[in-house]
Design an enzyme around this catalytic site. Structure first.
Site, PDB file in Angstrom:
ATOM      1  CB  CYS A  92      34.625  16.930   9.461  1.00 34.27           C
ATOM      2  SG  CYS A  92      35.192  15.915  10.831  1.00 34.27           S
ATOM      3  CB  CYS A  94      28.034  13.205  10.308  1.00 31.96           C
ATOM      4  SG  CYS A  94      28.507  14.936  10.475  1.00 31.96           S
ATOM      5  CD  GLU A 100      24.073  26.912  10.537  1.00 33.34           C
ATOM      6  OE1 GLU A 100      23.194  27.219   9.755  1.00 33.34           O
ATOM      7  OE2 GLU A 100      24.044  25.888  11.233  1.00 33.34           O
ATOM      8  CB  CYS A 154      26.090  24.775  19.351  1.00 24.78           C
ATOM      9  SG  CYS A 154      26.846  23.526  18.299  1.00 24.78           S
ATOM     10  CB  CYS A 174      18.219  27.084   7.147  1.00 24.80           C
ATOM     11  SG  CYS A 174      19.936  27.008   6.717  1.00 24.80           S
ATOM     12  CB  CYS A 187      30.627  10.101  11.143  1.00 26.27           C
ATOM     13  SG  CYS A 187      32.037  10.315  12.247  1.00 26.27           S
TER      14      CYS A 187
HETATM   15  N1  SAH Z   1      32.986  16.117  15.480  1.00 25.80           N
HETATM   16  C1  SAH Z   1      32.563  16.052  16.807  1.00 25.80           C
HETATM   17  C2  SAH Z   1      31.639  17.190  17.217  1.00 25.80           C
HETATM   18  C3  SAH Z   1      30.618  17.682  16.226  1.00 25.80           C
HETATM   19  S1  SAH Z   1      29.263  16.673  15.870  1.00 25.80           S
HETATM   20  C4  SAH Z   1      31.911  14.709  17.068  1.00 25.80           C
HETATM   21  O1  SAH Z   1      31.713  13.955  16.142  1.00 25.80           O
HETATM   22  O2  SAH Z   1      31.663  14.412  18.231  1.00 25.80           O
HETATM   23  C5  SAH Z   1      28.148  16.805  17.266  1.00 25.80           C
HETATM   24  C6  SAH Z   1      27.262  15.558  17.436  1.00 25.80           C
HETATM   25  O3  SAH Z   1      26.278  15.425  16.381  1.00 25.80           O
HETATM   26  C7  SAH Z   1      28.056  14.268  17.394  1.00 25.80           C
HETATM   27  O4  SAH Z   1      27.686  13.398  18.426  1.00 25.80           O
HETATM   28  C8  SAH Z   1      27.690  13.701  16.057  1.00 25.80           C
HETATM   29  O5  SAH Z   1      27.919  12.329  15.999  1.00 25.80           O
HETATM   30  C9  SAH Z   1      26.230  14.075  15.956  1.00 25.80           C
HETATM   31  N2  SAH Z   1      25.664  13.982  14.592  1.00 25.80           N
HETATM   32  C10 SAH Z   1      26.275  14.110  13.409  1.00 25.80           C
HETATM   33  N3  SAH Z   1      25.406  13.935  12.384  1.00 25.80           N
HETATM   34  C11 SAH Z   1      24.202  13.706  12.926  1.00 25.80           C
HETATM   35  C12 SAH Z   1      22.902  13.465  12.395  1.00 25.80           C
HETATM   36  N4  SAH Z   1      22.671  13.427  11.091  1.00 25.80           N
HETATM   37  N5  SAH Z   1      21.880  13.270  13.261  1.00 25.80           N
HETATM   38  C13 SAH Z   1      22.096  13.326  14.592  1.00 25.80           C
HETATM   39  N6  SAH Z   1      23.301  13.571  15.161  1.00 25.80           N
HETATM   40  C14 SAH Z   1      24.354  13.733  14.341  1.00 25.80           C
HETATM   41 FE1  SF4 Z   2      33.249  14.959  11.685  1.00 23.68          FE
HETATM   42 FE2  SF4 Z   2      30.600  14.674  11.600  1.00 23.68          FE
HETATM   43 FE3  SF4 Z   2      32.107  12.627  12.373  1.00 23.68          FE
HETATM   44 FE4  SF4 Z   2      31.840  14.773  13.993  1.00 23.68          FE
HETATM   45  S1  SF4 Z   2      30.221  13.368  13.385  1.00 23.68           S
HETATM   46  S2  SF4 Z   2      33.758  13.695  13.459  1.00 23.68           S
HETATM   47  S3  SF4 Z   2      31.717  16.427  12.453  1.00 23.68           S
HETATM   48  S4  SF4 Z   2      32.121  13.566  10.326  1.00 23.68           S
END
Ligand code: SAH
Ligand code: SF4
Length: 404
Positions: free
Chosen positions: A147, A154, A127, A140, A379, A151
């Site tokens: 990934c 996420c 996306e 973006c 979506c 995390c």
């Molecule tokens: N992988 C990279 C960039 C992509 S994520 C990273 O982790 O930085 C972009 C941002 O969205 C990151 O700060 C991530 O921690 C945050 N993010 C991921 N899941 C989320 C969620 N469910 N709610 C809010 N922010 C989230």
């Molecule tokens: Fe990967 Fe999501 Fe962690 Fe970013 S926040 S490093 S996209 S698992």
């Protein structure tokens, strides 16, 4: 950082995708996303004489990045024979657009399909999201499908890595947005009133685990004779791949955003498991040493607000203490829940208290107001689309204030 560390990180990252496969799964290699030297090499391999390489590369570059051409036909500075030869040998077409949605607030979202590695099987999807604001517009973009990191807040982290994007696929997301926004100079738009003023690598994936392709793509994007977006308007967000941070500053030189999300290792280990390998102290040291960091080029610290996990006033105090001495901005992100997610978003009043505290301590701490909710809801109705929804959903609530 040692060379060994970097080599190790390279091994950990996904296998590098082959150099720029044809975006539409064709047999011809794509020229999109090649750096100038790579483009000249490709043209040399095609058989152009050495003394023509620089000029021809410049003409093709102009066609792709200034005029938005998707085939060689319109490159009339090249002879007809050469255009036909190039058309047979190379591809400069776009990624496939699966869906395009527009929110009432102007936010746009594209679901794009990448070329498939397996004939007959549809390629993976990514996306790209465009958010217009007063005086600026931010795109973006994604760097990986899925990934390798996990995390726990996420949704992308619950999806295995499918593959790294090539540099062409990273740049291709910008070309598609420019098409849709009619932003090519041929469309009558002046460079002063550009619609895409900022790029954030905050879509799917960990950009520092796809280092070479991200670096090459951003070199193309920031080239003054093409898309020409200054590195100061490009922000790369990382979960904290410490050994690659200095290299990112030295080799890419864009703005940096760090997904911090917690102020002690115990909590961060749970939220961002990569922290077990690169704990907060090492991460912040890497930030202090980030090449080019200054009050004019601050690092953005992203902090997702999770109820009862990391949102107490003690956490806020500790955050201010930890960041002391680092030129920083703090971006508070209301948590975006997803089906089965183990967290809740902090109460709004708590987010405001937290934000006020760090503001009073002297940090800009914008809380992102969600944008494009209407298209997100649409979506989200498709269950199988949920993973794809994450990148834009997260982004809309997290975009770093790179130009604050
Ligand atoms: N992988 C990279 C960039 C992509 S994520 C990273 O982790 O930085 C972009 C941002 O969205 C990151 O700060 C991530 O921690 C945050 N993010 C991921 N899941 C989320 C969620 N469910 N709610 C809010 N922010 C989230
Ligand atoms: Fe990967 Fe999501 Fe962690 Fe970013 S926040 S490093 S996209 S698992």
């Amino acid at each position: 950082m040692t060379t060994l560390d970097i080599a190790h990180e390279k091994q950990r990252s996904a296998p590098k995708a082959a150099l720029a496969p044809a975006p539409q799964g064709g047999l011809r290699p794509s020229l999109v996303g090649l750096t100038r030297p790579q483009l000249m090499d490709a043209l040399a391999g095609f058989g152009l004489p050495e003394k023509q390489l620089r000029m021809r590369a410049g003409q093709i570059w102009n066609g792709i990045y200034n005029r938005g051409l998707t085939n060689f036909e319109g490159m009339t500075t090249l002879s007809k024979d050469l255009r036909q030869g190039l058309e047979q040998a190379f591809d400069i077409s776009r990624l496939e657009i699966v869906t395009e949605q527009k929110s009432v607030d102007g936010t746009r979202k594209w679901l794009l399909r990448l070329p498939s590695a397996v004939p007959g099987v549809p390629g993976p999807e990514i996306e790209t999201v465009y958010i217009p604001e007063e005086g600026r517009g931010t795109l973006c973009i994604s760097s990986q499908v899925g990934c390798t990191l996990t995390c726990t807040f996420c949704h992308t982290g619950t999806q295995k890595l499918v593959r790294n994007l090539t540099a062409g696929e990273i740049v291709g997301q910008i070309l598609i947005a420019r098409d849709a926004l009619c932003e090519w100079p041929d469309g009558g738009r002046n460079s002063e009133d550009r619609l895409i003023t900022n790029i954030v690598m905050m879509g799917m994936g960990e950009p520092l685990y796809n280092f070479e392709n991200v670096r090459d793509a951003l070199e193309v994007v920031s080239d003054g004779e093409g898309l020409s977006l200054s590195k100061r308007r490009i922000t790369l967000s990382t979960s904290g791949v410490v050994p690659m941070i200095e290299k990112a500053g030295a080799d890419i030189g864009c703005m940096l955003a760090i997904s911090l999300h917690a102020v002690n290792d115990e909590t961060r280990n749970k939220l961002v498991p990569l922290n077990k390998k690169y704990p907060i102290r090492e991460l912040l040291d890497a930030c202090r040493n980030y090449p080019g960091v200054s009050n004019a080029r601050r690092i953005t610290f992203e902090y997702v607000m999770l109820k009862g996990v990391n949102d107490s006033m003690e956490d806020a105090k500790e955050l201010v203490r930890l960041l002391k001495g680092i030129p920083a901005k703090i971006n508070l992100i209301p948590f975006n829940p997803w089906p089965g997610s183990p967290y809740e978003c902090s109460d709004w009043a708590q987010i405001e208290k937290f934000s006020d505290f760090i503001n009073r301590a002297g940090y800009a701490s914008p809380v992102r107001t969600p944008r494009g909710r209407d298209i997100m809801a649409a979506c989200g109705q498709l269950k199988s689309e949920t993973v794809k929804k994450r990148a834009s959903e997260r982004f809309q609530e997290t975009r770093a204030e790179a130009e604050a």
